[in-house]
Design an enzyme around this catalytic site. Sequence first.
Site, PDB file in Angstrom:
ATOM      1  N   CYS A  29      42.480  34.749  35.179  1.00 51.50           N
ATOM      2  CA  CYS A  29      41.652  35.162  36.321  1.00 51.50           C
ATOM      3  C   CYS A  29      40.479  34.217  36.579  1.00 51.50           C
ATOM      4  CB  CYS A  29      41.063  36.545  36.077  1.00 51.50           C
ATOM      5  SG  CYS A  29      42.095  37.633  35.142  1.00 51.50           S
ATOM      6  N   HIS A  43      47.507  43.568  37.319  1.00 56.92           N
ATOM      7  CA  HIS A  43      48.192  42.446  37.964  1.00 56.92           C
ATOM      8  C   HIS A  43      49.444  42.059  37.168  1.00 56.92           C
ATOM      9  CE1 HIS A  43      44.133  41.130  39.819  1.00 56.92           C
ATOM     10  NE2 HIS A  43      44.909  41.485  40.819  1.00 56.92           N
ATOM     11  N   ASP A  91      32.971  40.766  41.373  1.00 56.71           N
ATOM     12  CA  ASP A  91      34.190  40.277  40.713  1.00 56.71           C
ATOM     13  C   ASP A  91      34.515  38.830  41.056  1.00 56.71           C
ATOM     14  OD1 ASP A  91      35.391  42.571  39.169  1.00 56.71           O
ATOM     15  OD2 ASP A  91      35.088  43.555  41.100  1.00 56.71           O
ATOM     16  N   ILE A 101      36.027  44.607  32.305  1.00 54.53           N
ATOM     17  CA  ILE A 101      36.290  44.756  33.741  1.00 54.53           C
ATOM     18  C   ILE A 101      37.658  44.147  34.089  1.00 54.53           C
ATOM     19  CG2 ILE A 101      33.932  45.077  34.587  1.00 54.53           C
ATOM     20  CD1 ILE A 101      33.796  42.054  35.079  1.00 54.53           C
ATOM     21  N   ARG A 138      47.488  46.061  44.232  1.00 52.93           N
ATOM     22  CA  ARG A 138      46.697  45.075  44.991  1.00 52.93           C
ATOM     23  C   ARG A 138      47.551  44.173  45.889  1.00 52.93           C
ATOM     24  NH1 ARG A 138      41.768  43.987  42.253  1.00 52.93           N
ATOM     25  NH2 ARG A 138      41.087  45.937  41.300  1.00 52.93           N
ATOM     26  N   ARG A 148      36.502  42.920  47.308  1.00 50.40           N
ATOM     27  CA  ARG A 148      36.772  41.522  46.967  1.00 50.40           C
ATOM     28  C   ARG A 148      37.204  40.688  48.170  1.00 50.40           C
ATOM     29  NH1 ARG A 148      39.538  40.165  41.554  1.00 50.40           N
ATOM     30  NH2 ARG A 148      38.435  38.288  42.206  1.00 50.40           N
ATOM     31  N   LEU A 178      34.794  45.845  39.142  1.00 54.80           N
ATOM     32  CA  LEU A 178      35.822  46.900  39.175  1.00 54.80           C
ATOM     33  C   LEU A 178      36.476  47.042  37.804  1.00 54.80           C
ATOM     34  CD1 LEU A 178      37.625  45.839  42.482  1.00 54.80           C
ATOM     35  CD2 LEU A 178      36.039  47.775  42.189  1.00 54.80           C
ATOM     36  N   GLU A 229      40.852  33.326  40.472  1.00 56.24           N
ATOM     37  CA  GLU A 229      42.310  33.237  40.613  1.00 56.24           C
ATOM     38  C   GLU A 229      42.846  34.140  41.716  1.00 56.24           C
ATOM     39  OE1 GLU A 229      45.033  35.154  37.595  1.00 56.24           O
ATOM     40  OE2 GLU A 229      45.848  33.158  37.649  1.00 56.24           O
ATOM     41  N   ASP A 230      42.169  35.265  41.921  1.00 61.04           N
ATOM     42  CA  ASP A 230      42.693  36.232  42.890  1.00 61.04           C
ATOM     43  C   ASP A 230      42.497  35.806  44.340  1.00 61.04           C
ATOM     44  OD1 ASP A 230      43.636  37.997  40.936  1.00 61.04           O
ATOM     45  OD2 ASP A 230      41.576  38.632  40.546  1.00 61.04           O
TER      46      ASP A 230
HETATM   47  C1  CIR Z   1      39.321  43.404  39.522  1.00 58.27           C
HETATM   48  O1  CIR Z   1      39.612  44.570  39.263  1.00 58.27           O
HETATM   49  O2  CIR Z   1      39.637  42.873  40.583  1.00 58.27           O
HETATM   50  C2  CIR Z   1      38.521  42.616  38.496  1.00 58.27           C
HETATM   51  N1  CIR Z   1      37.622  43.490  37.837  1.00 58.27           N
HETATM   52  C3  CIR Z   1      39.448  41.944  37.517  1.00 58.27           C
HETATM   53  C4  CIR Z   1      40.321  40.903  38.147  1.00 58.27           C
HETATM   54  C5  CIR Z   1      41.210  40.218  37.173  1.00 58.27           C
HETATM   55  N2  CIR Z   1      41.953  39.176  37.808  1.00 58.27           N
HETATM   56  C6  CIR Z   1      43.163  38.788  37.453  1.00 58.27           C
HETATM   57  O3  CIR Z   1      43.812  39.427  36.600  1.00 58.27           O
HETATM   58  N3  CIR Z   1      43.694  37.746  38.077  1.00 58.27           N
END
Ligand code: CIR
Length: 260
Positions: free
Chosen positions: A255, A168, A66, A249, A137, A91, A24, A71-72
């Site tokens: 992350c 984020h 992704d 991305i 998000r 995700r 993404l 971390e997410d």
């Molecule tokens: C996203 O859009 O979810 C991924 N391409 C990037 C996630 C980055 N994660 C973060 O900042 N913790």
Amino acid sequence: MTNPSFEFSHAITRKPAKSVIAGLRAEDTGTPDFAQMEMDHATYVATLTETGAEVIELPALENFPDSVFVEDDALCLRDIAILMRPGAASRMGEVAHMAGTLRGQYENVFEIKGPGFIEGGDILTTAREILIGKSARTDAAGVAELRDIVTRFGYTLREVQTPADVLHFKTDCSLLDGETILATKRLDASGCFEGYRVLHTADGEEAAANAIRFNQFVIMAAGFPKTSEMLRSNGYEVREINNTECAKIDGGMSCLSLRF
Ligand code: CIR
């Protein structure tokens, strides 16, 4: 006495999947070079390991472009871990692949069941509180569900706002030590860091804000010379890692790992 907000014995990472080139992104700035990203990821893991921490490296998940951005998927605190509920539909399924690993590390693992959403990138844990930025998000229902869980264990959670058009909360800030935060001027201007010492990223180097303090190192993306110099002159031991491919991305240093 250790400071659990930046002194860690463990990290979890996940190898980038080849599908990461379809990750993404808010804006198309080119296709990530997979070989370069693999090299950068290996440098990242080696840097975490160099601090003496154990790094649990999970295998790539091709079905989740992704998934390198672990971390997410979870929030890891001193004594509990909470599985998140990503606001990005593509995700959501990553979380189930993280659950087993966290259950192997923590006795108490909770999960955000919904209907709300939260991604770990919106959460900054400091020595005194858990700051969580509502974003595209992370919504109010997700924050409320997390609050219910963490307050039972004595944590304080404060809801703030991720700036508009920023992915984020931690895209724009990171913890440098028990009382110091690195932030963009635009985020600091919101007043959310009152009571902390705040160091600003240099003008034009806003993307340097997504760094991590991991034991003795501040690990940041390479290519932000004014900000890295500012951090060094403030006494931090800075390590710079190429992030050109993840940046395409919208990914950065925080992350790429869960830290506990
Ligand atoms: C996203 O859009 O979810 C991924 N391409 C990037 C996630 C980055 N994660 C973060 O900042 N913790």
